[in-house]
Design an enzyme around this catalytic site. Structure first.
Site, PDB file in Angstrom:
ATOM      1  N   SER A  20      10.086  -3.339   0.599  1.00  0.00           N
ATOM      2  CA  SER A  20       8.951  -3.756  -0.220  1.00  0.00           C
ATOM      3  C   SER A  20       9.212  -5.119  -0.877  1.00  0.00           C
ATOM      4  O   SER A  20       9.446  -6.108  -0.183  1.00  0.00           O
ATOM      5  CB  SER A  20       8.635  -2.680  -1.253  1.00  0.00           C
ATOM      6  OG  SER A  20       7.388  -2.910  -1.862  1.00  0.00           O
ATOM      7  N   GLU A  62       0.003   2.065   5.804  1.00  0.00           N
ATOM      8  CA  GLU A  62       0.238   1.371   4.540  1.00  0.00           C
ATOM      9  C   GLU A  62      -0.697   0.192   4.305  1.00  0.00           C
ATOM     10  O   GLU A  62      -1.176  -0.455   5.244  1.00  0.00           O
ATOM     11  CB  GLU A  62       1.690   0.945   4.416  1.00  0.00           C
ATOM     12  CG  GLU A  62       2.194  -0.118   5.327  1.00  0.00           C
ATOM     13  CD  GLU A  62       3.601  -0.537   4.896  1.00  0.00           C
ATOM     14  OE1 GLU A  62       3.699  -1.250   3.879  1.00  0.00           O
ATOM     15  OE2 GLU A  62       4.587  -0.133   5.549  1.00  0.00           O
ATOM     16  N   HIS A 108       3.560   3.282   2.762  1.00  0.00           N
ATOM     17  CA  HIS A 108       4.454   2.193   2.366  1.00  0.00           C
ATOM     18  C   HIS A 108       5.863   2.711   2.062  1.00  0.00           C
ATOM     19  O   HIS A 108       6.042   3.762   1.445  1.00  0.00           O
ATOM     20  CB  HIS A 108       3.874   1.502   1.134  1.00  0.00           C
ATOM     21  CG  HIS A 108       4.676   0.374   0.612  1.00  0.00           C
ATOM     22  ND1 HIS A 108       4.844  -0.809   1.292  1.00  0.00           N
ATOM     23  CD2 HIS A 108       5.378   0.244  -0.548  1.00  0.00           C
ATOM     24  CE1 HIS A 108       5.598  -1.619   0.578  1.00  0.00           C
ATOM     25  NE2 HIS A 108       5.939  -1.011  -0.539  1.00  0.00           N
TER      26      HIS A 108
END
Length: 441
Positions: free
Chosen positions: A271, A376, A407
């Protein structure tokens, strides 16, 4: 003349604002109501996605509700300057999951401190990045001055060994099953030790010392047989850009100074940590500094402007909520410049490659493995980033999309997809290290 005291607006916060009994009851109610609602909907309407079981629904729905409701996301942009973000930082810290050590059956983790001395604080030769380059140099100067005054700053760093790893020849049981100090030292255990160097995710605001992330490190370590190092970089909104990137750069340079060779390092990140990893690669390339052998990116947040169409089309399939950039509590806003109003000028600044790597020169990158979930919100941004990187690639760039996954799905380590992803990371590392001269010069 006496300074004028800043007056802040009062905000409706739904989680605990103090560690008292009432605050804890607030959080219990918040979580339990989410669980009850999720279970009822699951048995009444069925799963949102057939591949998701009840456990998956409960975890992702709690995450979604926490991310979408814990802060007042209906606050107008014009009130940005009147929000006490120091208080918000305390509030976020208070409501994070408590950090705990790994259980011996999973692995072992310890921290060490990186001393930011004057030698480590090299100047950034990055004039092409304008404001971002200037900010990085200002931070380096501040650290250098503090070090020269005998007050160096420190950055803590995790070192994690999975329970299935035994790097000590005299050890008769797996390293993670007992505390083996030799395995936790922040120097190479032997001259050519290979490691993962990972930047955690969490929208730049959370994730530090997160047990969830440390579980990911332990699984990566167990599957690969390698140790995992991960710096606890400063978090927003207490520390805004480029604090996180500066800390990651210093941590990487420190790991080289300790004797780890760049050709024996796989850089990784999930991320926001994935964006930090790419931004670091850009800095290292542009400053002609030693780069790692390869990079693994898990759901990398490479576009902080969130411009991809999937931010709208995947809203019902991911636990991440989607907010407009005009929202003062948008993670991008808290990361980049908490308390500053959003404007067209800020939007242009966010397109700097050190903030949003997708807008940069992605040539001459090391071998790269990118993993994402098909469900995601970042799907389209990541796909575009992968295509741009492949277009200029001199080395292998591999994109893996996992069906039905949201995600940063590796955090849901009980899923088959997460286990497949860990195995793929190990295979990639072996390919990079074993075919090093062929894959990366």
């Amino acid at each position: 003349m006496a300074s004028v005291k800043q007056e802040y607006i009062s905000l409706p916060l739904r989680l605990k604002t103090s560690d008292g009994v009432i605050g804890r009851l607030q959080n219990i109610y918040f979580i339990s109501s989410c669980v009850i609602t999720t279970v009822a909907k699951y048995y009444w309407y069925g799963p949102v996605v057939k591949a998701w079981d009840l456990r998956f629904h409960v975890i992702t729905n709690i995450l979604h509700r926490y991310l979408s409701e814990s802060l007042p996301h209906d606050t107008p942009n014009k009130l940005s300057e009147k929000i006490d973000f120091a208080y918000i930082a305390d509030y976020i810290d208070m409501n994070n999951l408590p950090a705990r050590p790994l259980s011996p059956s999973i692995g072992h983790n310890e921290e060490y401190d990186i001393i930011v001395d004057a030698e480590l604080c090299t100047a950034y030769e990055l004039p092409q990045y304008g404001i971002s380059g200037d900010k990085l140099n200002a931070m380096a100067d501040d650290d250098r001055i503090s070090a020269q005054k005998g007050q160096p700053r420190t950055i803590s760093c995790q070192v994690v060994v999975g329970s299935q790893v035994s790097l000590c020849n005299s050890c008769k049981v797996p390293a993670g099953m007992h505390k083996q100090p030799k395995l936790m030292v922040p120097e190479p255990l032997y001259p050519d030790e290979r490691i993962f160097f990972h930047f955690h995710g969490g929208a730049y605001c959370v994730g530090e010392r997160s047990l969830t992330h440390i579980y990911v490190y332990a699984h990566t370590s167990s599957v690969s047989g390698l140790r995992v190092f991960s710096p606890n970089y400063r978090l927003a909104p207490r520390s805004c850009f480029p604090s996180q990137l500066h800390d990651c750069f210093l941590s990487y340079m420190d790991i080289l100074r300790r004797g780890f060779k760049p050709e024996n390092i796989i850089l990784s990140g999930d991320s926001a940590g994935g964006a930090l990893a790419v931004a670091l690669l850009i800095i290292l390339r542009d400053m002609h500094l030693p780069r790692p052998a390869g990079v693994v990116l898990i759901s990398p947040w490479v576009d902080s402007t969130c411009s991809g169409a999937s931010w709208a089309t995947k809203m019902s399939l991911d636990y991440l909520p989607s907010f407009p950039l005009e929202d003062p509590f948008h993670p991008t806003r808290m990361f980049y410049a908490a308390g500053r109003r959003f404007s067209q000028e800020m939007l242009e600044e966010l397109r700097c490659p050190l903030v949003s790597p997708i807008f940069g020169d992605l040539s001459n990158m090391p071998p790269m493995l990118i993993q994402m979930g098909r469900n995601e919100l970042l799907h389209d941004d990541i796909s575009e980033f992968a295509e741009k990187t492949k277009l200029h690639a001199e080395n292998v760039v591999k994109l893996e999309a996992y069906d039905n996954m949201p995600h940063a799905f590796v955090l849901l380590d009980f899923t088959d997809a997460a286990q497949q992803a860990f195995a793929s990371v190990n295979n990639f590392a072996r390919e990079v290290f074993d075919g090093e001269k062929r894959m990366y010069n």
